[in-house]
Structure formats: structure tokens, C-alpha cells
Design a protein around this motif. Sequence first.
Motif, mmCIF file in Angstrom:
data_model
loop_
_atom_site.group_PDB
_atom_site.id
_atom_site.type_symbol
_atom_site.label_atom_id
_atom_site.label_comp_id
_atom_site.label_asym_id
_atom_site.label_seq_id
_atom_site.Cartn_x
_atom_site.Cartn_y
_atom_site.Cartn_z
ATOM 1 N N UNK A 115 1.502 -12.480 -13.041
ATOM 2 C CA UNK A 115 1.073 -12.127 -14.391
ATOM 3 C C UNK A 115 0.482 -10.717 -14.388
ATOM 4 N N UNK A 116 0.760 -9.940 -15.420
ATOM 5 C CA UNK A 116 0.233 -8.582 -15.545
ATOM 6 C C UNK A 116 -1.212 -8.643 -16.031
ATOM 7 N N UNK A 117 -2.069 -7.799 -15.433
ATOM 8 C CA UNK A 117 -3.469 -7.715 -15.855
ATOM 9 C C UNK A 117 -3.837 -6.254 -16.084
ATOM 10 N N UNK A 118 -4.712 -6.026 -17.051
ATOM 11 C CA UNK A 118 -5.197 -4.675 -17.348
ATOM 12 C C UNK A 118 -6.448 -4.423 -16.520
ATOM 13 N N UNK A 119 -6.387 -3.402 -15.674
ATOM 14 C CA UNK A 119 -7.488 -3.089 -14.773
ATOM 15 C C UNK A 119 -8.291 -1.931 -15.352
ATOM 16 N N UNK A 120 -9.596 -2.170 -15.533
ATOM 17 C CA UNK A 120 -10.484 -1.138 -16.061
ATOM 18 C C UNK A 120 -10.974 -0.219 -14.946
ATOM 19 N N UNK A 121 -11.274 -0.798 -13.782
ATOM 20 C CA UNK A 121 -11.669 -0.009 -12.613
ATOM 21 C C UNK A 121 -11.341 -0.819 -11.375
ATOM 22 N N UNK A 122 -10.888 -0.127 -10.320
ATOM 23 C CA UNK A 122 -10.492 -0.815 -9.094
ATOM 24 C C UNK A 122 -11.346 -0.320 -7.953
ATOM 25 N N UNK A 123 -12.008 -1.256 -7.289
ATOM 26 C CA UNK A 123 -12.812 -0.942 -6.117
ATOM 27 C C UNK A 123 -12.180 -1.539 -4.881
ATOM 28 N N UNK A 124 -12.801 -1.291 -3.731
ATOM 29 C CA UNK A 124 -12.261 -1.794 -2.474
ATOM 30 C C UNK A 124 -12.260 -3.324 -2.443
ATOM 31 N N UNK A 125 -13.374 -3.947 -2.874
ATOM 32 C CA UNK A 125 -13.470 -5.402 -2.836
ATOM 33 C C UNK A 125 -13.244 -6.065 -4.188
ATOM 34 N N UNK A 126 -13.766 -5.466 -5.262
ATOM 35 C CA UNK A 126 -13.696 -6.075 -6.590
ATOM 36 C C UNK A 126 -13.119 -5.091 -7.600
ATOM 37 N N UNK A 127 -12.385 -5.635 -8.565
ATOM 38 C CA UNK A 127 -11.831 -4.834 -9.661
ATOM 39 C C UNK A 127 -12.282 -5.440 -10.985
ATOM 40 N N UNK A 128 -12.558 -4.553 -11.953
ATOM 41 C CA UNK A 128 -12.934 -5.020 -13.288
ATOM 42 C C UNK A 128 -11.658 -5.189 -14.110
ATOM 43 N N UNK A 129 -11.483 -6.387 -14.653
ATOM 44 C CA UNK A 129 -10.264 -6.761 -15.374
ATOM 45 C C UNK A 129 -10.601 -6.977 -16.846
ATOM 46 N N UNK A 130 -9.777 -6.426 -17.729
ATOM 47 C CA UNK A 130 -9.944 -6.648 -19.161
ATOM 48 C C UNK A 130 -9.444 -8.046 -19.503
ATOM 49 N N UNK A 131 -10.315 -8.843 -20.148
ATOM 50 C CA UNK A 131 -9.931 -10.198 -20.555
ATOM 51 C C UNK A 131 -9.511 -10.194 -22.023
ATOM 52 N N UNK A 132 -10.347 -9.575 -22.859
ATOM 53 C CA UNK A 132 -10.033 -9.397 -24.274
ATOM 54 C C UNK A 132 -10.357 -7.950 -24.614
ATOM 55 N N UNK A 133 -10.197 -7.579 -25.870
ATOM 56 C CA UNK A 133 -10.422 -6.185 -26.252
ATOM 57 C C UNK A 133 -11.859 -5.729 -25.990
ATOM 58 N N UNK A 134 -12.816 -6.672 -25.999
ATOM 59 C CA UNK A 134 -14.203 -6.268 -25.786
ATOM 60 C C UNK A 134 -14.920 -7.054 -24.686
ATOM 61 N N UNK A 135 -14.172 -7.758 -23.827
ATOM 62 C CA UNK A 135 -14.770 -8.492 -22.718
ATOM 63 C C UNK A 135 -13.990 -8.227 -21.429
ATOM 64 N N UNK A 136 -14.729 -8.183 -20.328
ATOM 65 C CA UNK A 136 -14.091 -7.995 -19.032
ATOM 66 C C UNK A 136 -14.711 -8.938 -18.019
ATOM 67 N N UNK A 137 -14.066 -9.043 -16.877
ATOM 68 C CA UNK A 137 -14.553 -9.861 -15.777
ATOM 69 C C UNK A 137 -14.178 -9.195 -14.475
ATOM 70 N N UNK A 138 -14.441 -9.884 -13.365
ATOM 71 C CA UNK A 138 -14.243 -9.294 -12.040
ATOM 72 C C UNK A 138 -13.319 -10.164 -11.197
ATOM 73 N N UNK A 139 -12.421 -9.511 -10.444
ATOM 74 C CA UNK A 139 -11.479 -10.214 -9.574
ATOM 75 C C UNK A 139 -11.434 -9.517 -8.225
ATOM 76 N N UNK A 140 -11.074 -10.276 -7.185
ATOM 77 C CA UNK A 140 -10.923 -9.705 -5.848
ATOM 78 C C UNK A 140 -9.747 -8.720 -5.868
ATOM 79 N N UNK A 141 -9.981 -7.502 -5.415
ATOM 80 C CA UNK A 141 -8.955 -6.448 -5.430
ATOM 81 C C UNK A 141 -7.754 -6.806 -4.564
ATOM 82 N N UNK A 142 -7.983 -7.523 -3.468
ATOM 83 C CA UNK A 142 -6.891 -7.846 -2.554
ATOM 84 C C UNK A 142 -5.841 -8.767 -3.170
#
Length: 187
Positions: A65-92
Motif C-alpha cells: 500500500x502507498x503511504x505519504x511520508x512527511x519525514x523519514x528518519x533512520x528508525x522512525x518515519x512520520x506518516x500522513x494518516x489524514x489531511x491533518x493527522x499523522x502517526x509514526x512507523x518503523x522506517x525499515x
Amino acid sequence: MPAVHRVRAILLVLGAVLLAQCSGKEPVDTPVRPTTVLYVGGEGLPIHAQPNEKSELLSTYKHNEAVSVLSKGKEWSEISITIDHSGWAKSELLSDVKEESVSDPSTPRFRVPPTQVYNQSGAHGEIALEASVNTDGDVIDVKTLANTTGSAALEAGNRAEIQKAKFFPMFLKGRGRPFLYEYRVTY
């Protein structure tokens, strides 16, 4: 326009401005725009409220599934969930390549693909590696088949990346089986 009408128009504008300021609502921030679109490389991509696995689970995306990434770090990336909410996922668990649908279940598929190793030396050629993969989809050994680049650093980097890769387990008659995977990189 008569003066009475001008005064009335000014009072209406001032009243609207005053009403807007007294509404008690905070000004709306402009949503953060995604920096890139990546794909879920694992079986699923859990989205957490904070960049740690113990925080609240907000959502889960499916493989490929395609995801919109707001910022990508070594361990965690910030993912856009909705137009005004985001969450965090493991970058790997993110991949820059969408896997093609495979109709043959005996074809190896990456759960976590190797990361691209960039050629900073200007070397040209191909590196061919053979990965031994266990029944869980973990790479347990890597052997070099060929390196025509002449770069030991590129070979070592690609060996390290395929060693970190994860595959979906392969099955034969309902039983997990180990397999060999040939990994080729051309520069």
C-alpha cells in the motif's frame, strides 16, 4: 454612493471581523505536505501515535500500500494518516519500490527489501550475490558470485544490505522451506 450606505458597509465589515475574532476558534494551520510516497514493504505497517512501539496503535497499512511520508528518519518515519493527522512507523518497513503482483507463489518476495547502495566511486559493472534464506524468510548467509565493479566497498555495502533484507516465507505443500535468492546490482 451616499455616506449612509458607506457607513453601513463599513459597519457590516467591522461587525463580521469582530464576530470572527470572538468565535473562540483557533486559526487553522496549513496541513504539512508529504515529502514523498513510499510503499509498505512488510506484511503490514503499524502506525503509532508516537515514535515507539508501545504507543497507541492508530492504524495499519497493508503490504504494497502507498503511504505519504512527511519525514523519514533512520528508525522512525512520520506518516500522513489524514489531511491533518499523522502517526509514526518503523522506517525499515517502508520501500521505495512497489512490488509487482506475483501469481507464482514459489517466487521469492521481499518483506523488507535491501536499501539501495549508492556508487560514490564512479565504478561500473555488476555485483551478483547469493543469499541463503531460512524458513522464516531471514537471510542467514551471503556468498559473492561475481563483482565486475572492482569496488570492494560496493560489494561489502550490498552484502550488508541483502543480509538485512527479509523475505516472505516460501512454502512447498504447506511446509516452510529454505531457498537461495540471487541478488544482482548493476552500476
